[in-house]
Design an enzyme around this catalytic site. Structure first.
Site, PDB file in Angstrom:
ATOM      1  N   LEU A  15       0.745  -1.097   0.198  1.00 40.96           N
ATOM      2  CA  LEU A  15       0.065  -0.052   0.195  1.00 40.96           C
ATOM      3  C   LEU A  15       1.009   1.233  -0.056  1.00 40.96           C
ATOM      4  O   LEU A  15       0.750   2.138  -0.890  1.00 40.96           O
ATOM      5  CB  LEU A  15      -1.064  -0.088   1.323  1.00 40.96           C
ATOM      6  CG  LEU A  15      -1.685   1.347   1.399  1.00 40.96           C
ATOM      7  CD1 LEU A  15      -2.827   1.536   0.546  1.00 40.96           C
ATOM      8  CD2 LEU A  15      -2.502   1.071   3.065  1.00 40.96           C
ATOM      9  N   VAL A  16       1.792   1.300   1.002  1.00 40.09           N
ATOM     10  CA  VAL A  16       2.498   2.791   1.069  1.00 40.09           C
ATOM     11  C   VAL A  16       3.685   2.686   0.260  1.00 40.09           C
ATOM     12  O   VAL A  16       3.712   3.838  -0.536  1.00 40.09           O
ATOM     13  CB  VAL A  16       3.352   2.443   2.498  1.00 40.09           C
ATOM     14  CG1 VAL A  16       4.421   3.500   2.836  1.00 40.09           C
ATOM     15  CG2 VAL A  16       1.995   2.907   3.675  1.00 40.09           C
ATOM     16  N   GLY A  17       4.571   1.667  -0.090  1.00 37.32           N
ATOM     17  CA  GLY A  17       5.556   1.554  -0.770  1.00 37.32           C
ATOM     18  C   GLY A  17       5.182   1.902  -2.329  1.00 37.32           C
ATOM     19  O   GLY A  17       5.909   2.748  -3.087  1.00 37.32           O
ATOM     20  N   SER A 108       4.584   3.518  13.145  1.00 37.64           N
ATOM     21  CA  SER A 108       2.795   3.739  13.222  1.00 37.64           C
ATOM     22  C   SER A 108       2.563   3.991  14.454  1.00 37.64           C
ATOM     23  O   SER A 108       3.142   4.189  15.399  1.00 37.64           O
ATOM     24  CB  SER A 108       2.443   2.124  13.014  1.00 37.64           C
ATOM     25  OG  SER A 108       1.291   2.066  13.512  1.00 37.64           O
ATOM     26  N   SER A 109       1.063   4.729  14.293  1.00 33.32           N
ATOM     27  CA  SER A 109       0.597   5.320  15.705  1.00 33.32           C
ATOM     28  C   SER A 109       0.272   4.452  16.702  1.00 33.32           C
ATOM     29  O   SER A 109       0.246   4.636  17.979  1.00 33.32           O
ATOM     30  CB  SER A 109      -0.684   5.976  15.340  1.00 33.32           C
ATOM     31  OG  SER A 109      -1.538   5.035  14.554  1.00 33.32           O
ATOM     32  N   CYS A 110       0.528   3.089  16.355  1.00 35.74           N
ATOM     33  CA  CYS A 110       0.129   1.990  17.546  1.00 35.74           C
ATOM     34  C   CYS A 110       1.472   2.020  18.591  1.00 35.74           C
ATOM     35  O   CYS A 110       1.323   1.324  19.480  1.00 35.74           O
ATOM     36  CB  CYS A 110      -0.104   0.696  16.894  1.00 35.74           C
ATOM     37  SG  CYS A 110       1.514  -0.112  16.167  1.00 35.74           S
ATOM     38  N   TYR A 137       4.165  -6.024  17.544  1.00 39.53           N
ATOM     39  CA  TYR A 137       4.181  -5.339  16.440  1.00 39.53           C
ATOM     40  C   TYR A 137       4.769  -3.775  16.674  1.00 39.53           C
ATOM     41  O   TYR A 137       5.749  -3.547  16.312  1.00 39.53           O
ATOM     42  CB  TYR A 137       3.085  -5.196  15.501  1.00 39.53           C
ATOM     43  CG  TYR A 137       2.916  -4.262  14.256  1.00 39.53           C
ATOM     44  CD1 TYR A 137       3.486  -4.439  13.277  1.00 39.53           C
ATOM     45  CD2 TYR A 137       2.427  -2.835  14.571  1.00 39.53           C
ATOM     46  CE1 TYR A 137       3.411  -3.768  12.187  1.00 39.53           C
ATOM     47  CE2 TYR A 137       1.883  -2.071  13.376  1.00 39.53           C
ATOM     48  CZ  TYR A 137       2.748  -2.417  12.251  1.00 39.53           C
ATOM     49  OH  TYR A 137       2.613  -1.534  11.226  1.00 39.53           O
ATOM     50  N   LYS A 141       8.379  -1.814  16.052  1.00 41.57           N
ATOM     51  CA  LYS A 141       8.277  -0.555  15.507  1.00 41.57           C
ATOM     52  C   LYS A 141       9.249   0.472  16.407  1.00 41.57           C
ATOM     53  O   LYS A 141       9.715   1.232  16.087  1.00 41.57           O
ATOM     54  CB  LYS A 141       6.921  -0.205  15.338  1.00 41.57           C
ATOM     55  CG  LYS A 141       6.030  -0.668  14.318  1.00 41.57           C
ATOM     56  CD  LYS A 141       6.479  -0.264  12.815  1.00 41.57           C
ATOM     57  CE  LYS A 141       6.241  -1.011  11.574  1.00 41.57           C
ATOM     58  NZ  LYS A 141       6.920  -0.764  10.347  1.00 41.57           N
ATOM     59  N   HIS A 180      -7.111  -4.466   7.394  1.00 45.25           N
ATOM     60  CA  HIS A 180      -7.442  -3.512   8.281  1.00 45.25           C
ATOM     61  C   HIS A 180      -8.970  -3.029   8.118  1.00 45.25           C
ATOM     62  O   HIS A 180      -9.349  -3.608   7.057  1.00 45.25           O
ATOM     63  CB  HIS A 180      -6.554  -2.091   8.102  1.00 45.25           C
ATOM     64  CG  HIS A 180      -5.121  -2.038   8.700  1.00 45.25           C
ATOM     65  ND1 HIS A 180      -4.160  -2.151   7.698  1.00 45.25           N
ATOM     66  CD2 HIS A 180      -4.695  -2.245   9.799  1.00 45.25           C
ATOM     67  CE1 HIS A 180      -2.956  -2.315   8.381  1.00 45.25           C
ATOM     68  NE2 HIS A 180      -3.304  -2.239   9.626  1.00 45.25           N
ATOM     69  N   TRP A 203     -16.724  -5.712  12.968  1.00 47.33           N
ATOM     70  CA  TRP A 203     -16.340  -6.311  14.311  1.00 47.33           C
ATOM     71  C   TRP A 203     -16.253  -5.227  15.499  1.00 47.33           C
ATOM     72  O   TRP A 203     -16.165  -3.994  15.230  1.00 47.33           O
ATOM     73  CB  TRP A 203     -14.937  -6.595  13.879  1.00 47.33           C
ATOM     74  CG  TRP A 203     -14.641  -7.682  13.082  1.00 47.33           C
ATOM     75  CD1 TRP A 203     -15.510  -8.473  12.542  1.00 47.33           C
ATOM     76  CD2 TRP A 203     -13.268  -8.128  12.432  1.00 47.33           C
ATOM     77  NE1 TRP A 203     -15.007  -9.404  11.684  1.00 47.33           N
ATOM     78  CE2 TRP A 203     -13.579  -9.288  11.592  1.00 47.33           C
ATOM     79  CE3 TRP A 203     -12.023  -7.646  12.691  1.00 47.33           C
ATOM     80  CZ2 TRP A 203     -12.452  -9.987  11.238  1.00 47.33           C
ATOM     81  CZ3 TRP A 203     -10.781  -8.409  12.034  1.00 47.33           C
ATOM     82  CH2 TRP A 203     -11.107  -9.418  11.265  1.00 47.33           C
TER      83      TRP A 203
END
Ligand SMILES: NC(=O)C1=CN([C@@H]2O[C@H](COP(=O)(O)OP(=O)(O)OC[C@H]3O[C@@H](n4cnc5c(N)ncnc54)[C@H](OP(=O)(O)O)[C@@H]3O)[C@@H](O)[C@H]2O)C=CC1
Ligand SMILES: C[C@H]1O[C@H](OP(=O)(O)OP(=O)(O)OC[C@H]2O[C@@H](n3cnc4c(=O)[nH]c(N)nc43)[C@H](O)[C@@H]2O)[C@@H](O)[C@@H](O)C1=O
Length: 315
Positions: A15-17, A108-110, A137, A141, A180, A203
């Protein structure tokens, strides 16, 4: 970066790359290196070193990672921590060893604590407990951030780290087992509309709040920071605007044309209750997100409902 610089985009099929490659090409960059995971497994130290030794990239966008939604993170914790630690350590160390001029690492924001005050400021890193569904994860990061900072401090390497919010767009992962929320709901509503299925399951409770950034804006921000930001402190990338999952579901149902019932499956986890980035730092640097969530979802759906279903590798 000048237009002939050798630029390696790790993860260029993702997605990003893929969005970074599109953006670089649009800006006129001509010398872009791309490798699939089959051609170069970034978990393998000697393969990565050989690649850097041979190619000597000057700029590196590190967008390769083991990525997934809440459920995949929850059930594959070992894969999420191992793959990400190996990829980061190998690519960052090789960028140092083979003298890349600059590297941009995608965090990542996580990485922020589960119950941090909102909006999430960069300085909240390592101030509290992480969300349990994606802790392995997030730890990987955070290790990536610390690798960049340590190489900067010890060797003076110009390695920077950016923390994007939840992303979506062309080439996203639409596999319902590991995607996601946004691509998952787009696919579920689209297929339910086509098949006439009366209800769709979303969910969790629908109450968690998330912030979503269109991936073309993220790629624009990454290229902007590669050109203009040279500091070890992390930078958030987002819109600064969040919505509930229930609101997101209603928006996607409308855009896809699904008119049936939305059912909340509370046996599935909610995850972090709220995740909204403070984007004042990147705004002060001169960058702002341009695409509204509605416009971004509409563009993504246009792609998904025509090309995406045929082209997308991850369905
Ligand atoms: N998606 C999101 O919502 C968010 C993403 N991010 C971060 O952005 C970055 C990119 O994520 P995104 O584009 O969504 O993820 P994707 O899953 O879409 O892409 C990840 C890419 O990484 C590559 N990759 C994975 N494992 C390996 C490996 N062992 N060797 C070589 N390449 C590998 C894959 O290559 P191939 O296709 O060739 O197999 C894939 O193209 C990640 O660091 C992620 O943490 C941050 C915040 C939110
Ligand atoms: C980017 C970020 O992504 C992950 O964190 P997350 O924000 O919780 O990711 P998510 O998009 O999977 O879920 C967001 C919310 O949405 C709900 N939800 C409803 N229905 C579906 C659904 O059908 N699929 C999914 N996946 N979620 C759903 C889901 O229950 C949750 O409440 C991290 O693991 C980590 O990888 C990371 O950094």
């Amino acid at each position: 970066m000048d237009l002939n610089s050798k630029i390696y985009v790790a993860g260029s099929r993702g997605l990003v790359g893929s969005a970074i490659v599109r953006k670089l090409k649009k800006l006129g960059y001509k010398n872009i290196l791309e490798k699939t995971s089959e051609e170069l497994d970034l978990r393998n130290q000697s393969s990565v070193e050989n690649f850097f030794d041979t190619e000597r990239p000057e700029y590196v966008f590190l967008a390769a990672a083991k990525v997934g939604g809440i459920l995949a993170n929850n059930i594959l914790p070992a894969e999420f921590i191992y793959n990400n630690l190996m990829i980061e350590a190998n690519v960052i160390h090789s960028a140092h060893k083979y003298k890349a001029s600059k590297l941009l690492f995608l965090g990542s924001s996580c990485i922020y604590p589960k119950y941090a005050t909102q909006p999430l400021k960069e300085e909240y890193l390592l101030t509290g407990e992480l969300e349990s569904t994606n802790e392995p994860y997030a730890i990987a990061k955070i290790a990536g951030i610390k690798l960049c900072q340590a190489y900067r401090r010890q060797y003076g390497d110009n390695f920077i780290s950016v923390m994007p919010t939840n992303l979506y767009g062309i080439n996203d992962n639409f596999n319902l087992d590991n995607s996601h929320v946004l691509p998952a709901l787009m696919r579920k509503f689209h297929e339910a509309k086509l098949s006439g299925t009366p209800s769709v399951s979303v969910w969790g409770s629908g109450k968690p709040r998330r912030e979503f950034l269109y991936v073309e804006d993220l790629a624009d921000a990454c290229c902007f920071l590669m050109q203009h930001y040279n500091d070890g402190e992390i930078v958030n990338i987002g819109t600064g605007v969040d919505i509930t999952i229930a609101e997101l579901a209603a928006m996607i149902a409308e855009i896809t044309g699904f008119t049936g019932e939305i059912i909340y499956d509370t046996t599935k986890p909610d995850g972090t209750p709220i995740k909204r980035l403070d984007v004042s730092k990147i705004n002060r640097l001169g960058w702002y997100a341009r695409t509204s969530l509605k416009a971004g979802v509409e563009k993504t759906y246009q792609w998904f409902s025509k090309e995406g279903l045929m082209l997308c590798r991850r369905i």
